[in-house]
Design a protein around this motif. Structure first.
Motif, PDB file in Angstrom:
ATOM      1  N   LYS A  44      16.797  -3.481  10.653  1.00  0.00           N
ATOM      2  CA  LYS A  44      18.201  -3.123  10.555  1.00  0.00           C
ATOM      3  C   LYS A  44      18.621  -3.182   9.094  1.00  0.00           C
ATOM      4  O   LYS A  44      17.837  -3.571   8.219  1.00  0.00           O
ATOM      5  CB  LYS A  44      19.060  -4.089  11.388  1.00  0.00           C
ATOM      6  CG  LYS A  44      18.921  -5.557  10.971  1.00  0.00           C
ATOM      7  CD  LYS A  44      19.719  -6.470  11.888  1.00  0.00           C
ATOM      8  CE  LYS A  44      19.579  -7.931  11.471  1.00  0.00           C
ATOM      9  NZ  LYS A  44      20.355  -8.837  12.353  1.00  0.00           N
ATOM     10  N   ARG A  45      19.833  -2.793   8.837  1.00  0.00           N
ATOM     11  CA  ARG A  45      20.331  -2.790   7.464  1.00  0.00           C
ATOM     12  C   ARG A  45      20.311  -4.204   6.891  1.00  0.00           C
ATOM     13  O   ARG A  45      20.722  -5.162   7.553  1.00  0.00           O
ATOM     14  CB  ARG A  45      21.753  -2.234   7.416  1.00  0.00           C
ATOM     15  CG  ARG A  45      22.343  -2.199   6.011  1.00  0.00           C
ATOM     16  CD  ARG A  45      23.730  -1.573   5.999  1.00  0.00           C
ATOM     17  NE  ARG A  45      24.306  -1.626   4.673  1.00  0.00           N
ATOM     18  CZ  ARG A  45      25.023  -2.651   4.197  1.00  0.00           C
ATOM     19  NH1 ARG A  45      25.249  -3.700   4.972  1.00  0.00           N
ATOM     20  NH2 ARG A  45      25.522  -2.621   2.981  1.00  0.00           N
ATOM     21  N   ILE A  46      19.822  -4.329   5.658  1.00  0.00           N
ATOM     22  CA  ILE A  46      19.815  -5.618   4.961  1.00  0.00           C
ATOM     23  C   ILE A  46      20.855  -5.546   3.846  1.00  0.00           C
ATOM     24  O   ILE A  46      20.654  -4.844   2.851  1.00  0.00           O
ATOM     25  CB  ILE A  46      18.423  -5.922   4.378  1.00  0.00           C
ATOM     26  CG1 ILE A  46      17.391  -5.977   5.506  1.00  0.00           C
ATOM     27  CG2 ILE A  46      18.436  -7.245   3.617  1.00  0.00           C
ATOM     28  CD1 ILE A  46      15.967  -6.171   5.020  1.00  0.00           C
ATOM     29  N   PRO A  47      21.980  -6.233   4.007  1.00  0.00           N
ATOM     30  CA  PRO A  47      23.051  -6.144   3.004  1.00  0.00           C
ATOM     31  C   PRO A  47      22.699  -6.894   1.725  1.00  0.00           C
ATOM     32  O   PRO A  47      22.579  -8.111   1.711  1.00  0.00           O
ATOM     33  CB  PRO A  47      24.249  -6.801   3.709  1.00  0.00           C
ATOM     34  CG  PRO A  47      23.633  -7.746   4.692  1.00  0.00           C
ATOM     35  CD  PRO A  47      22.342  -7.115   5.128  1.00  0.00           C
ATOM     36  N   VAL A  48      22.486  -6.149   0.653  1.00  0.00           N
ATOM     37  CA  VAL A  48      22.154  -6.734  -0.644  1.00  0.00           C
ATOM     38  C   VAL A  48      23.420  -6.882  -1.469  1.00  0.00           C
ATOM     39  O   VAL A  48      24.256  -5.963  -1.512  1.00  0.00           O
ATOM     40  CB  VAL A  48      21.134  -5.843  -1.389  1.00  0.00           C
ATOM     41  CG1 VAL A  48      20.862  -6.383  -2.790  1.00  0.00           C
ATOM     42  CG2 VAL A  48      19.837  -5.760  -0.600  1.00  0.00           C
ATOM     43  N   GLU A  49      23.579  -8.032  -2.104  1.00  0.00           N
ATOM     44  CA  GLU A  49      24.754  -8.264  -2.951  1.00  0.00           C
ATOM     45  C   GLU A  49      24.770  -7.231  -4.076  1.00  0.00           C
ATOM     46  O   GLU A  49      23.814  -7.108  -4.844  1.00  0.00           O
ATOM     47  CB  GLU A  49      24.691  -9.671  -3.546  1.00  0.00           C
ATOM     48  CG  GLU A  49      25.883 -10.058  -4.393  1.00  0.00           C
ATOM     49  CD  GLU A  49      27.138 -10.323  -3.576  1.00  0.00           C
ATOM     50  OE1 GLU A  49      28.231 -10.319  -4.170  1.00  0.00           O
ATOM     51  OE2 GLU A  49      27.022 -10.536  -2.355  1.00  0.00           O
ATOM     52  N   PRO A  50      25.846  -6.438  -4.208  1.00  0.00           N
ATOM     53  CA  PRO A  50      25.885  -5.407  -5.252  1.00  0.00           C
ATOM     54  C   PRO A  50      26.016  -6.020  -6.643  1.00  0.00           C
ATOM     55  O   PRO A  50      26.425  -7.183  -6.792  1.00  0.00           O
ATOM     56  CB  PRO A  50      27.122  -4.588  -4.883  1.00  0.00           C
ATOM     57  CG  PRO A  50      28.005  -5.561  -4.159  1.00  0.00           C
ATOM     58  CD  PRO A  50      27.077  -6.452  -3.387  1.00  0.00           C
ATOM     59  N   PHE A  51      25.664  -5.247  -7.655  1.00  0.00           N
ATOM     60  CA  PHE A  51      25.816  -5.715  -9.033  1.00  0.00           C
ATOM     61  C   PHE A  51      27.297  -5.796  -9.390  1.00  0.00           C
ATOM     62  O   PHE A  51      28.073  -4.907  -9.076  1.00  0.00           O
ATOM     63  CB  PHE A  51      25.113  -4.771 -10.010  1.00  0.00           C
ATOM     64  CG  PHE A  51      25.414  -5.090 -11.451  1.00  0.00           C
ATOM     65  CD1 PHE A  51      24.848  -6.196 -12.060  1.00  0.00           C
ATOM     66  CD2 PHE A  51      26.296  -4.296 -12.173  1.00  0.00           C
ATOM     67  CE1 PHE A  51      25.138  -6.513 -13.378  1.00  0.00           C
ATOM     68  CE2 PHE A  51      26.591  -4.595 -13.497  1.00  0.00           C
ATOM     69  CZ  PHE A  51      26.011  -5.713 -14.096  1.00  0.00           C
ATOM     70  N   ARG A  52      27.653  -6.885 -10.034  1.00  0.00           N
ATOM     71  CA  ARG A  52      29.022  -7.057 -10.541  1.00  0.00           C
ATOM     72  C   ARG A  52      28.957  -7.418 -12.010  1.00  0.00           C
ATOM     73  O   ARG A  52      28.073  -8.158 -12.429  1.00  0.00           O
ATOM     74  CB  ARG A  52      29.759  -8.157  -9.756  1.00  0.00           C
ATOM     75  CG  ARG A  52      30.084  -7.762  -8.321  1.00  0.00           C
ATOM     76  CD  ARG A  52      30.889  -8.853  -7.621  1.00  0.00           C
ATOM     77  NE  ARG A  52      31.344  -8.424  -6.315  1.00  0.00           N
ATOM     78  CZ  ARG A  52      30.626  -8.470  -5.203  1.00  0.00           C
ATOM     79  NH1 ARG A  52      29.389  -8.953  -5.257  1.00  0.00           N
ATOM     80  NH2 ARG A  52      31.113  -8.053  -4.050  1.00  0.00           N
ATOM     81  N   GLU A  53      29.906  -6.898 -12.769  1.00  0.00           N
ATOM     82  CA  GLU A  53      29.928  -7.200 -14.193  1.00  0.00           C
ATOM     83  C   GLU A  53      30.026  -8.709 -14.396  1.00  0.00           C
ATOM     84  O   GLU A  53      30.882  -9.361 -13.811  1.00  0.00           O
ATOM     85  CB  GLU A  53      31.113  -6.517 -14.869  1.00  0.00           C
ATOM     86  CG  GLU A  53      31.025  -4.995 -14.870  1.00  0.00           C
ATOM     87  CD  GLU A  53      32.169  -4.364 -15.637  1.00  0.00           C
ATOM     88  OE1 GLU A  53      32.888  -5.120 -16.336  1.00  0.00           O
ATOM     89  OE2 GLU A  53      32.351  -3.144 -15.537  1.00  0.00           O
ATOM     90  N   PRO A  54      29.144  -9.292 -15.218  1.00  0.00           N
ATOM     91  CA  PRO A  54      29.202 -10.735 -15.444  1.00  0.00           C
ATOM     92  C   PRO A  54      30.475 -11.119 -16.178  1.00  0.00           C
ATOM     93  O   PRO A  54      30.836 -10.470 -17.168  1.00  0.00           O
ATOM     94  CB  PRO A  54      27.957 -11.009 -16.290  1.00  0.00           C
ATOM     95  CG  PRO A  54      27.626  -9.699 -16.918  1.00  0.00           C
ATOM     96  CD  PRO A  54      28.045  -8.652 -15.947  1.00  0.00           C
ATOM     97  N   PRO A  55      31.186 -12.146 -15.722  1.00  0.00           N
ATOM     98  CA  PRO A  55      32.395 -12.570 -16.418  1.00  0.00           C
ATOM     99  C   PRO A  55      32.053 -13.049 -17.822  1.00  0.00           C
ATOM    100  O   PRO A  55      31.055 -13.737 -18.037  1.00  0.00           O
ATOM    101  CB  PRO A  55      32.927 -13.715 -15.545  1.00  0.00           C
ATOM    102  CG  PRO A  55      31.730 -14.192 -14.791  1.00  0.00           C
ATOM    103  CD  PRO A  55      30.887 -12.990 -14.553  1.00  0.00           C
ATOM    104  N   GLY A  56      32.863 -12.657 -18.785  1.00  0.00           N
ATOM    105  CA  GLY A  56      32.624 -13.083 -20.157  1.00  0.00           C
ATOM    106  C   GLY A  56      31.784 -12.124 -20.967  1.00  0.00           C
ATOM    107  O   GLY A  56      31.561 -12.363 -22.155  1.00  0.00           O
ATOM    108  N   SER A  57      31.301 -11.038 -20.375  1.00  0.00           N
ATOM    109  CA  SER A  57      30.526 -10.071 -21.151  1.00  0.00           C
ATOM    110  C   SER A  57      31.441  -9.357 -22.134  1.00  0.00           C
ATOM    111  O   SER A  57      32.649  -9.273 -21.938  1.00  0.00           O
ATOM    112  CB  SER A  57      29.861  -9.049 -20.225  1.00  0.00           C
ATOM    113  OG  SER A  57      30.824  -8.222 -19.622  1.00  0.00           O
TER     114      SER A  57
END
Length: 209
Positions: free
Chosen positions: A176-189
């Motif tokens: 079944k679908r495996i929900p992968v955590e999407p990329f998010r901009e790192p805070p402080g970049s």
């Protein structure tokens, strides 16, 4: 000070030349991070370095030295991501399967199993770039992933782990679908902290016309 994009080698990381099996969502996350670093974060750091270089002696310029170090970190991460994306072998857990590939655990399977004490656990077998223990996403190259590979409901498997040997009973294998955590901009970049020009409202545009 922002933490750099560092990555520690993992015990189950494949050797050079081994295919990088990955789910579609996992590959998209790598591509999103690569795009962010290449088109947003790196240009923002280059701008900071150029500004710092104009402020005098570079040998004692903390902003300049830090910026150059960040550039090396970003460039290293970009090279790493480029290689992982190039070597990607995408396997969709939701793709139709037949025969043993429908009932046995291969890459992309979600497996429910129990240990000798009867405690159950559900894990999804993913790529090394998708490991997320909080979501029970394990690498296909990990000791547990290897133990479960090719097993079917009702099978008994032996897990050889650093903590000892365990006997597990496979209770269910599904895809079944495996929900992968999407990329998010790192805070402080640099890219996320850089102030963007404010868009004028319609009333302000009329006043400046």
């Amino acid at each position: 000070m922002q933490k750099g994009f560092t990555r520690r080698p993992q015990a189950d990381e494949p050797a050079s030349g081994v295919k990088n099996y990955i789910t579609p969502s996992g590959l998209q996350r790598l591509k999103d991070e690569h795009q962010f670093l290449l088109t947003r974060d790196r240009p923002a750091v280059v701008e900071v370095v150029a500004w710092a270089a104009s402020n005098g002696d570079r040998s004692e310029n903390a902003d300049y030295q830090y910026g150059k170090r960040r550039l090396r970190q970003i460039d290293g991460r970009i090279r790493f991501l480029s290689k992982r994306i190039e070597a990607a072998e995408v396997v969709d857990p939701e793709a139709p399967r037949s025969g043993q590939r429908q009932t046995r655990a291969f890459f992309g399977a979600t497996v429910r199993y129990a240990n000798a004490a009867g405690a159950e656990r559900v894990v999804s077998i993913v790529g090394v770039d998708e490991i997320d223990l909080d979501r029970n996403h394990i690498s296909w190259m990990s000791p547990l992933g290897r133990a479960l590979m090719k097993s079917a409901a009702g099978d008994s498997v032996v897990l050889h782990a650093p903590g000892g040997t365990e006997h597990l009973t496979v209770e269910e294998v599904c895809y079944k679908r495996i929900p992968v955590e999407p990329f998010r901009e790192p805070p402080g970049s640099e890219a996320s902290t850089k102030e963007l020009p404010r868009r004028l409202s319609l009333d302000e545009e009329d006043e400046t016309a």
